[in-house]
Design a protein around this motif. Structure first.
Motif, PDB file in Angstrom:
ATOM      1  N   MET A   1       0.645  -0.949  -0.038  1.00 48.03           N
ATOM      2  CA  MET A   1      -0.142   0.047  -0.200  1.00 48.03           C
ATOM      3  C   MET A   1       0.778   0.976  -0.512  1.00 48.03           C
ATOM      4  O   MET A   1       1.530   1.175   0.970  1.00 48.03           O
ATOM      5  CB  MET A   1      -0.546  -0.484   0.848  1.00 48.03           C
ATOM      6  N   ASP A  43      -2.451   5.229  -3.105  1.00 47.33           N
ATOM      7  CA  ASP A  43      -3.574   4.630  -1.986  1.00 47.33           C
ATOM      8  C   ASP A  43      -4.104   5.409  -1.443  1.00 47.33           C
ATOM      9  O   ASP A  43      -5.167   5.449  -0.545  1.00 47.33           O
ATOM     10  CB  ASP A  43      -3.110   3.119  -1.695  1.00 47.33           C
ATOM     11  N   LYS A  80      -9.866   6.951  -2.808  1.00 44.44           N
ATOM     12  CA  LYS A  80      -9.130   6.899  -2.712  1.00 44.44           C
ATOM     13  C   LYS A  80      -8.764   7.031  -1.453  1.00 44.44           C
ATOM     14  O   LYS A  80      -9.745   8.168  -0.279  1.00 44.44           O
ATOM     15  CB  LYS A  80      -7.554   7.600  -3.081  1.00 44.44           C
ATOM     16  N   TRP A 221      -7.441  -1.611   3.186  1.00 44.39           N
ATOM     17  CA  TRP A 221      -6.817  -1.677   1.983  1.00 44.39           C
ATOM     18  C   TRP A 221      -6.662  -3.148   1.590  1.00 44.39           C
ATOM     19  O   TRP A 221      -7.365  -3.550   0.570  1.00 44.39           O
ATOM     20  CB  TRP A 221      -5.705  -0.981   2.411  1.00 44.39           C
ATOM     21  N   ARG A 222      -6.665  -4.310   2.814  1.00 41.24           N
ATOM     22  CA  ARG A 222      -5.694  -5.523   2.894  1.00 41.24           C
ATOM     23  C   ARG A 222      -7.197  -6.301   2.609  1.00 41.24           C
ATOM     24  O   ARG A 222      -7.526  -6.604   1.034  1.00 41.24           O
ATOM     25  CB  ARG A 222      -5.478  -6.157   3.373  1.00 41.24           C
ATOM     26  N   LYS A 224     -10.024  -5.004   1.149  1.00 39.16           N
ATOM     27  CA  LYS A 224     -10.481  -4.313  -0.179  1.00 39.16           C
ATOM     28  C   LYS A 224      -9.956  -5.100  -1.598  1.00 39.16           C
ATOM     29  O   LYS A 224     -10.476  -5.627  -2.316  1.00 39.16           O
ATOM     30  CB  LYS A 224     -10.417  -2.792  -0.258  1.00 39.16           C
ATOM     31  N   HIS A 225      -8.669  -4.932  -1.374  1.00 40.91           N
ATOM     32  CA  HIS A 225      -8.125  -6.067  -2.559  1.00 40.91           C
ATOM     33  C   HIS A 225      -7.410  -7.423  -2.232  1.00 40.91           C
ATOM     34  O   HIS A 225      -6.873  -7.856  -3.308  1.00 40.91           O
ATOM     35  CB  HIS A 225      -6.787  -4.673  -2.455  1.00 40.91           C
ATOM     36  N   ALA A 229      -2.829  -9.520  -1.103  1.00 45.36           N
ATOM     37  CA  ALA A 229      -2.495  -7.499  -1.316  1.00 45.36           C
ATOM     38  C   ALA A 229      -1.683  -7.572   0.075  1.00 45.36           C
ATOM     39  O   ALA A 229      -0.595  -6.717   0.174  1.00 45.36           O
ATOM     40  CB  ALA A 229      -3.113  -6.995  -0.561  1.00 45.36           C
TER      41      ALA A 229
END
Length: 231
Positions: A1, A43, A80, A221-222, A224-225, A229
């Protein structure tokens, strides 16, 4: 990220933000000068505290027109994650990325001390590791942290659960309307707050309660990805 820490002439909390990312979650982080026009690599973008352009006119009023702000608006529209802290919060309101405005403290004095906050919204990328209603200790350092908006905007903030932090009842240090210490946009990906979580990442600093703002964003973020990720 990938994280960006924006740097304006007069920023003075950029190093704190950089070190907070580096020390708490160990993710790649860059300083990004205010003349940059492309933030597509990043990000998450942190807009740090300080006195951008000497706080002339109004806090954040000149920084709002910096070249990087066009790219920041685009990043916000793309979903973002953006966090504005203190002067960064002021810049985000001046740019229209967040509602309301920051005025002089009611005391007309600069306030610099620990502050007790109540977590109001855990549905943002920066607050998912907290509990709703939790009381946390985060330092403040500002002269213009008195949050204000009109009645219609306040009603909208409440209806949309956009108040992210309030000062604990009876502990409002600046006269902020409805004890508001931080808000988010309707989508929840842009958060602004006057207290400094980057200065509360270790008990050696007086509190580690700010650390979870950075772990929250990485976890979000993790998630989501996906698993790819992680690591």
């Amino acid at each position: 990220m990938n994280f960006a820490v924006l740097v304006f002439p007069g920023s003075n909390c950029d190093i704190d933000c950089y070190k907070a990312v580096e020390d708490t979650i160990g993710q790649p982080v860059d300083y990004v000068w205010h003349t940059e026009t492309d933030l597509s690599k990043y990000d998450a973008i942190l807009v740090p505290g300080g006195f951008s352009y000497g706080d002339y006119l109004r806090c954040g009023a000149i920084a709002r027109f910096a070249p990087v702000m066009g790219a920041l608006v685009k990043a916000a529209e793309e979903g973002k994650y953006i966090l504005g802290i203190c002067n960064g919060f002021q810049i985000l309101t001046e740019a229209g990325l967040l509602p309301g405005a920051l005025m002089r403290n009611q005391s007309l004095k600069f306030r610099c001390h620990q502050a007790l906050l109540q977590v109001e919204n855990t549905n943002t990328p920066f607050t998912s590791d907290y509990q709703e209603g939790e009381i946390i200790s985060i330092p403040i350092a500002h002269g213009e942290g008195n949050y204000y908006c009109d009645e219609a905007t306040l009603a909208e903030l409440k209806a949309n659960n956009q108040v992210v932090f309030r000062y604990k009842a009876g502990n409002n240090p600046n006269g902020s309307l409805d004890d508001i210490a931080g808000v988010c946009n309707k989508a929840g990906n842009v958060v602004g707050m006057m207290p400094h979580p980057e200065r509360a990442i270790s008990e050696l600093l007086g509190s580690a309660d700010g650390k979870r703002m950075f772990t929250s964003i990485l976890s979000t973020w993790r998630e989501k990805h996906g698993a790819a990720a992680i690591g």
